[in-house]
Design a protein around this motif. Structure first.
Motif, PDB file in Angstrom:
ATOM      1  N   SER A 111       1.530  -4.949   7.295  1.00 38.53           N
ATOM      2  CA  SER A 111       2.498  -4.236   7.730  1.00 38.53           C
ATOM      3  C   SER A 111       3.815  -3.918   6.998  1.00 38.53           C
ATOM      4  N   SER A 112       3.768  -4.875   5.962  1.00 37.46           N
ATOM      5  CA  SER A 112       4.942  -4.430   4.766  1.00 37.46           C
ATOM      6  C   SER A 112       4.412  -3.225   4.030  1.00 37.46           C
ATOM      7  N   GLY A 114       2.288  -1.030   4.956  1.00 34.48           N
ATOM      8  CA  GLY A 114       2.420  -0.097   5.889  1.00 34.48           C
ATOM      9  C   GLY A 114       4.036   0.727   5.840  1.00 34.48           C
ATOM     10  N   ILE A 115       4.863  -0.078   5.812  1.00 40.48           N
ATOM     11  CA  ILE A 115       6.334   0.164   5.749  1.00 40.48           C
ATOM     12  C   ILE A 115       6.724   1.016   4.282  1.00 40.48           C
ATOM     13  N   LEU A 116       6.168   0.285   3.135  1.00 44.48           N
ATOM     14  CA  LEU A 116       6.355   0.911   2.065  1.00 44.48           C
ATOM     15  C   LEU A 116       5.789   2.128   1.698  1.00 44.48           C
ATOM     16  N   SER A 117       4.657   2.504   2.441  1.00 44.10           N
ATOM     17  CA  SER A 117       3.850   3.755   2.219  1.00 44.10           C
ATOM     18  C   SER A 117       4.034   4.751   3.217  1.00 44.10           C
ATOM     19  N   LEU A 118       5.195   4.503   4.001  1.00 37.00           N
ATOM     20  CA  LEU A 118       5.469   5.742   4.986  1.00 37.00           C
ATOM     21  C   LEU A 118       5.466   7.057   4.719  1.00 37.00           C
ATOM     22  N   PRO A 124      -0.125   4.338   6.342  1.00 38.24           N
ATOM     23  CA  PRO A 124       0.655   3.309   7.129  1.00 38.24           C
ATOM     24  C   PRO A 124      -0.032   3.407   8.540  1.00 38.24           C
ATOM     25  N   PHE A 128      -0.576  -0.223   9.983  1.00 40.09           N
ATOM     26  CA  PHE A 128      -0.078  -0.929  11.130  1.00 40.09           C
ATOM     27  C   PHE A 128      -1.033  -1.383  12.218  1.00 40.09           C
TER      28      PHE A 128
END
Length: 139
Positions: A111-112, A114-118, A124, A128
């Protein structure tokens, strides 16, 4: 555990391909003639440069020389996203190795990542989904 692993592996492969593409682009940037021509055209159309020409002054440096100098600065600028993608790739790889041993930790890691690769949009979504599935299974 098969679906989260598959989604994570697809994300990892996409990140590796993206990293290689960014790395090649960054390394070959100084030899990229079309990019240098684009920068030269941009500098020639710059309002400040145009005012200098309109006032009759001779610019101290021509746009071609300025573009050549700008290319090295652009290479450093494009190295930043390449390093960023490498860091995200390492985080996803760590998450992938944690899936079978610590699904809760893998869910948080993915999840982290995913947030960094938005900014990459597809990666992401996969991360996610994988993280959410792992979170549900570990609960």
């Amino acid at each position: 555990m098969k679906t989260p692993k598959t989604l994570t592996m697809i994300s990892l492969i996409l990140l590796i391909l993206l990293f290689i593409a960014c790395l090649l682009f960054t390394i070959t940037l100084p030899q990229n003639q079309s990019m240098e021509q684009a920068v030269t055209r941009y500098l020639e159309n710059d309002p400040k440069y145009q005012r200098t020409l309109d006032s009759g002054e001779t610019p101290s440096i021509c746009p071609g020389e300025m573009a050549s100098e700008t290319m090295s600065a652009l290479q450093v600028f494009f190295a930043i996203p390449t390093i960023y993608i490498a860091i995200i790739t390492i985080i996803v790889l760590i998450g992938y190795t944690l899936i079978s041993k610590r699904p809760k930790g893998a869910a948080l890691t993915l999840s982290s990542a995913g947030i960094l690769s938005l900014a990459t949009v597809v990666i992401p979504v996969l991360l996610f989904i994988a993280g959410g599935m792992l979170r549900k299974r570990s609960a």
